[in-house]
Motif scaffolding. Sequence first.
Motif, PDB file in Angstrom:
ATOM      1  N   ASN A 164      38.301  47.285  47.724  1.00 44.17           N
ATOM      2  CA  ASN A 164      38.209  46.374  46.593  1.00 44.17           C
ATOM      3  C   ASN A 164      39.386  46.600  45.658  1.00 44.17           C
ATOM      4  O   ASN A 164      39.741  47.743  45.360  1.00 44.17           O
ATOM      5  CB  ASN A 164      36.892  46.591  45.837  1.00 44.17           C
ATOM      6  CG  ASN A 164      36.777  45.723  44.601  1.00 44.17           C
ATOM      7  OD1 ASN A 164      37.218  46.114  43.515  1.00 44.17           O
ATOM      8  ND2 ASN A 164      36.188  44.553  44.745  1.00 44.17           N
ATOM      9  N   PHE A 165      39.984  45.489  45.201  1.00 46.50           N
ATOM     10  CA  PHE A 165      41.063  45.543  44.214  1.00 46.50           C
ATOM     11  C   PHE A 165      40.610  44.775  42.982  1.00 46.50           C
ATOM     12  O   PHE A 165      40.064  43.666  43.098  1.00 46.50           O
ATOM     13  CB  PHE A 165      42.341  44.925  44.779  1.00 46.50           C
ATOM     14  CG  PHE A 165      43.474  44.846  43.780  1.00 46.50           C
ATOM     15  CD1 PHE A 165      44.342  45.914  43.603  1.00 46.50           C
ATOM     16  CD2 PHE A 165      43.656  43.705  43.010  1.00 46.50           C
ATOM     17  CE1 PHE A 165      45.363  45.844  42.667  1.00 46.50           C
ATOM     18  CE2 PHE A 165      44.682  43.631  42.078  1.00 46.50           C
ATOM     19  CZ  PHE A 165      45.545  44.703  41.906  1.00 46.50           C
ATOM     20  N   GLY A 166      40.830  45.354  41.802  1.00 50.71           N
ATOM     21  CA  GLY A 166      40.430  44.671  40.583  1.00 50.71           C
ATOM     22  C   GLY A 166      41.293  45.048  39.396  1.00 50.71           C
ATOM     23  O   GLY A 166      41.913  46.115  39.372  1.00 50.71           O
ATOM     24  N   ILE A 167      41.339  44.158  38.423  1.00 46.94           N
ATOM     25  CA  ILE A 167      42.027  44.397  37.153  1.00 46.94           C
ATOM     26  C   ILE A 167      41.033  44.115  36.041  1.00 46.94           C
ATOM     27  O   ILE A 167      40.424  43.038  36.008  1.00 46.94           O
ATOM     28  CB  ILE A 167      43.272  43.498  36.996  1.00 46.94           C
ATOM     29  CG1 ILE A 167      44.244  43.718  38.160  1.00 46.94           C
ATOM     30  CG2 ILE A 167      43.967  43.780  35.665  1.00 46.94           C
ATOM     31  CD1 ILE A 167      45.444  42.788  38.141  1.00 46.94           C
ATOM     32  N   ALA A 168      40.848  45.059  35.140  1.00 41.06           N
ATOM     33  CA  ALA A 168      39.842  44.909  34.080  1.00 41.06           C
ATOM     34  C   ALA A 168      40.365  45.461  32.759  1.00 41.06           C
ATOM     35  O   ALA A 168      41.213  46.353  32.731  1.00 41.06           O
ATOM     36  CB  ALA A 168      38.554  45.629  34.469  1.00 41.06           C
TER      37      ALA A 168
END
Length: 348
Positions: free
Chosen positions: A70-74
């Motif tokens: 999983n790749f995410g930006i938060a």
Amino acid sequence: MLNKKNIILSACILAMSGAANAGYEYKISDNDTITFGGYIKADVRYVDGNIAATNYWYGSGTVLPESKSNFGIAVNETRFNTKYVHGDVTGFIEMDFYGDAVSGGGNEIISNSSNPRLRHAFIKYKNILVGQTWTTFQNTSSLAEAADFGGPLVASAFIRQGQVRYTIGGLQIALENPESFGGQSGDDKVPDFIAKYTFKGDWGNISVSGLARQLQTTGGDSESAFGYGIAGRLKTIGKDDFRFQLHAGNVGRYVGVAAATDLVGEEVEESTAIMVAYRHFWTDDIRSSVFYGNITTDLSDRDRSHWGVNIFKNYTKELSFGLELGNFEMAEQDADSDYVQLSTKYVF
């Protein structure tokens, strides 16, 4: 000349617009000051393993049938706080953006919006504090510096809750909000009692804390619970420091952020948790931390760990970038996930 209302309004506009100045403190009168603080933090995170990805690792997680990436930006860790001081009285409130995004209409398809969430709200008058803030059982200075929020929370004392606290010198005594995690929620009748003594010096600090509670089981019975903790931050070589926490006994929900419950069935759970971290300064503006935390429980037979290593660089006093590699493991379920995280942080 600006009057009192205009000064407060101007301060609010500057703080909320993210102006580049660090430390927004305004003197309203000889006896009154208002301060705006907080930071903006953006996290780029890649997770691979059979524990589902989250914005940060806490003491539990969802085990997947097979490994996934999983790749995410938060930016949810971003927060704002306000402190108002009037003589001997201090009022403090802080909010971040980890509130439930679903009920607020947020999603990753369009808006990525999230609701503000209350972290702290308390009033302090001389030696008395009333309101919601970090539990007295916790030594916040002993938390590891990490890109993943809080570092190895799986083995750390980490709770914010309502309380009445009295402080005299290094001694703190508090009555705090009770909750029987794993028991009959909402039926708690006796506040949690906590006492902590902190020793301080040029060498750093060490705190010793004790916890006594009355838990309510699902069967309607009451069970006594007792736990203790030793934690601190010790200065070593140069600007380096060593941080540690050791907690044991019936610490339940106070340690591990959902790694352990207070009750398992009708019996009181017993936990042992240890966290260690070492921070080294390579230069005045580059530093690294290596950390490890582990918690084990008796009745539920849980064994969970989190380790990580990172590097941070300050480009200005307020602006820093960090890179962290680590692993979160739930050994009793044969599950673990690796992660890589890049963080950008701007402190007001």
